[in-house]
Design an enzyme around this catalytic site. Sequence first.
Site, PDB file in Angstrom:
ATOM      1  N   TYR A 142       0.829  -1.207   0.000  1.00  0.00           N
ATOM      2  CA  TYR A 142       0.000   0.000   0.000  1.00  0.00           C
ATOM      3  C   TYR A 142       0.856   1.246   0.000  1.00  0.00           C
ATOM      4  O   TYR A 142       2.069   1.187   0.228  1.00  0.00           O
ATOM      5  CB  TYR A 142      -0.968  -0.004   1.189  1.00  0.00           C
ATOM      6  CG  TYR A 142      -0.361   0.278   2.550  1.00  0.00           C
ATOM      7  CD1 TYR A 142       0.433  -0.659   3.194  1.00  0.00           C
ATOM      8  CD2 TYR A 142      -0.578   1.500   3.182  1.00  0.00           C
ATOM      9  CE1 TYR A 142       0.980  -0.390   4.445  1.00  0.00           C
ATOM     10  CE2 TYR A 142      -0.041   1.774   4.429  1.00  0.00           C
ATOM     11  CZ  TYR A 142       0.744   0.820   5.056  1.00  0.00           C
ATOM     12  OH  TYR A 142       1.288   1.089   6.278  1.00  0.00           O
TER      13      TYR A 142
ATOM     14  N   LYS B 275       6.488  -1.859   2.062  1.00  0.00           N
ATOM     15  CA  LYS B 275       5.273  -1.308   2.685  1.00  0.00           C
ATOM     16  C   LYS B 275       4.108  -2.264   2.442  1.00  0.00           C
ATOM     17  O   LYS B 275       3.305  -2.072   1.521  1.00  0.00           O
ATOM     18  CB  LYS B 275       4.988   0.098   2.125  1.00  0.00           C
ATOM     19  CG  LYS B 275       4.018   0.894   2.992  1.00  0.00           C
ATOM     20  CD  LYS B 275       4.047   2.347   2.622  1.00  0.00           C
ATOM     21  CE  LYS B 275       2.935   3.152   3.267  1.00  0.00           C
ATOM     22  NZ  LYS B 275       3.029   3.276   4.720  1.00  0.00           N
TER      23      LYS B 275
ATOM     24  N   GLU C 267      11.412   2.699  14.697  1.00  0.00           N
ATOM     25  CA  GLU C 267      10.462   3.676  14.138  1.00  0.00           C
ATOM     26  C   GLU C 267       9.132   3.511  14.851  1.00  0.00           C
ATOM     27  O   GLU C 267       8.994   2.678  15.748  1.00  0.00           O
ATOM     28  CB  GLU C 267      10.298   3.450  12.628  1.00  0.00           C
ATOM     29  CG  GLU C 267       9.714   2.082  12.302  1.00  0.00           C
ATOM     30  CD  GLU C 267       9.552   1.804  10.818  1.00  0.00           C
ATOM     31  OE1 GLU C 267       9.340   2.753  10.049  1.00  0.00           O
ATOM     32  OE2 GLU C 267       9.634   0.623  10.444  1.00  0.00           O
TER      33      GLU C 267
ATOM     34  N   HIS D 204      -0.650 -20.817  -0.329  1.00  0.00           N
ATOM     35  CA  HIS D 204       0.397 -19.881   0.066  1.00  0.00           C
ATOM     36  C   HIS D 204       1.263 -19.440  -1.119  1.00  0.00           C
ATOM     37  O   HIS D 204       1.608 -18.273  -1.233  1.00  0.00           O
ATOM     38  CB  HIS D 204       1.283 -20.490   1.162  1.00  0.00           C
ATOM     39  CG  HIS D 204       0.604 -20.546   2.496  1.00  0.00           C
ATOM     40  ND1 HIS D 204      -0.576 -21.210   2.701  1.00  0.00           N
ATOM     41  CD2 HIS D 204       0.940 -19.999   3.696  1.00  0.00           C
ATOM     42  CE1 HIS D 204      -0.941 -21.087   3.964  1.00  0.00           C
ATOM     43  NE2 HIS D 204      -0.031 -20.349   4.591  1.00  0.00           N
TER      44      HIS D 204
ATOM     45  N   ARG E 205       8.501   4.341  -4.140  1.00  0.00           N
ATOM     46  CA  ARG E 205       8.487   3.288  -3.105  1.00  0.00           C
ATOM     47  C   ARG E 205       7.463   2.208  -3.449  1.00  0.00           C
ATOM     48  O   ARG E 205       7.697   1.009  -3.220  1.00  0.00           O
ATOM     49  CB  ARG E 205       8.196   3.892  -1.735  1.00  0.00           C
ATOM     50  CG  ARG E 205       8.350   2.847  -0.623  1.00  0.00           C
ATOM     51  CD  ARG E 205       8.199   3.446   0.750  1.00  0.00           C
ATOM     52  NE  ARG E 205       6.893   4.064   0.908  1.00  0.00           N
ATOM     53  CZ  ARG E 205       6.567   4.865   1.917  1.00  0.00           C
ATOM     54  NH1 ARG E 205       7.448   5.157   2.853  1.00  0.00           N
ATOM     55  NH2 ARG E 205       5.355   5.380   1.991  1.00  0.00           N
TER      56      ARG E 205
ATOM     57  N   ARG F 157      -7.236 -20.202  -2.393  1.00  0.00           N
ATOM     58  CA  ARG F 157      -6.266 -19.990  -1.321  1.00  0.00           C
ATOM     59  C   ARG F 157      -5.133 -21.021  -1.376  1.00  0.00           C
ATOM     60  O   ARG F 157      -5.380 -22.227  -1.349  1.00  0.00           O
ATOM     61  CB  ARG F 157      -6.951 -20.046   0.047  1.00  0.00           C
ATOM     62  CG  ARG F 157      -6.046 -19.566   1.169  1.00  0.00           C
ATOM     63  CD  ARG F 157      -6.787 -19.504   2.496  1.00  0.00           C
ATOM     64  NE  ARG F 157      -5.922 -18.921   3.521  1.00  0.00           N
ATOM     65  CZ  ARG F 157      -4.955 -19.590   4.144  1.00  0.00           C
ATOM     66  NH1 ARG F 157      -4.741 -20.854   3.846  1.00  0.00           N
ATOM     67  NH2 ARG F 157      -4.202 -19.000   5.051  1.00  0.00           N
TER      68      ARG F 157
END
Length: 287
Positions: free
Chosen positions: A33, A149, A182, A102, A52, A100
Site C-alpha cells: 500500500y 510497505k 520507528e 500460500h 516506493r 487460497r
Amino acid sequence: MPRTAYVNGRYVPLAQAAVHIEDRGYQLADAVYEVWAVFGGRLADAEGHFARLQRSLGELRIPTPMSRQALTTVLKEVLRRNRINEGLIYLQISRGVAPRDHAFPAEATAPAVVITAKPVDRAATEAKAALGVSVITQPENRWGRCDIKTVGLLPNVLARQAAREQGAAEAWFVDPDGLVTEGASSNAWIVDRNGVLRTRDTRANILRGVTRLTLLDVIAQAGLTVEERAFTPQEAKEAQEAFITGAGSLVLPVTRIDGALVGTGEAGPVAKRLRSLYIERARATAI
Ligand code: PLP
C-alpha cells in the site's frame, strides 16, 4: 456527501465497495500500500510514494497493475469524486484473487487495486500539532522486511492499540539492541541534548519514510545538522525535542515518552519550524 472508492476499475459508493473473499490481501496480507497526503487537491511527495510503491511491488514480484500516469489519473479522480481538497488518499494493491494457496497464483492473475480517500481537518490537526503528542515504547516484534510497505501490519496494530490504551498517540518500536527503530506508522526523530537532529538510518529494519526523506532535504536547506544515527529511549527522554514524521502525521512534535516529559514538555521549536517548512514544501511541490 457519500464517499466513493475505486475498486478494480470501478468507482463505487464506499458502502458497497468490496473485494472478493479470496483476495490474497484479505487472506494472506499479500499486498502492498501507499498513502499520500493531499494538499489543495494535489498529491504531496508524489514521486517518492510512486517510487516506493514500485519498489515494494518489485520486492514481492507483484505485477504493476497500471502505469504511473494511469494511476495518477485514477488517484485524482477519486479525490475529485470525493471533493477532497485537504486529506489523505490510500492505495492498496494485492496479488489478486485466486484459490487460497500460500504459493503465488497463476501468472495471469491480475493484481487487485483499491483506492479510498478521506478529508483531513487541517485546523484541527494544526491545533493538535501545536500541543504535541505522547508516545510509548514497545518491543520490536515485526518481520525482517519492514522496508517493504505491506499490509501485514498486525504488530503495528497491536502497538498502536497499546499506545491508545495508555493515552498515547504513537508507539515506538525498540529493537533487541535497545535502539528505537520507528513508530507504528511513522519515523522517529529527536533533537538530542547537544542540539543535533537524529533519526534511524535505513540500514536498520525500517520503512524508508517518504516524509523522512523529504525532511532530510528540508533540514539540509535550512542549514541544520542531522545524523542518521540510532538513539535509545533514554536518549530520547533526555533530548531537547522529539517528533515523528509520516504522510498522516506530517511532522508532529512528541512531548512525552513512556510518561516522561521531553525537554520542557511543550512542542519543540525545531519540530514546529520543520513542520511548517515541510508543509510549505509539500504544498508547493504537490501534483
Ligand atoms: N514507518 C511506518 C511503519 C509507516 O507505516 C509509515 C507510514 O505509514 C512511516 C514510517 C512513514 O512513512 P511516510 O513518511 O512515507 O508516510
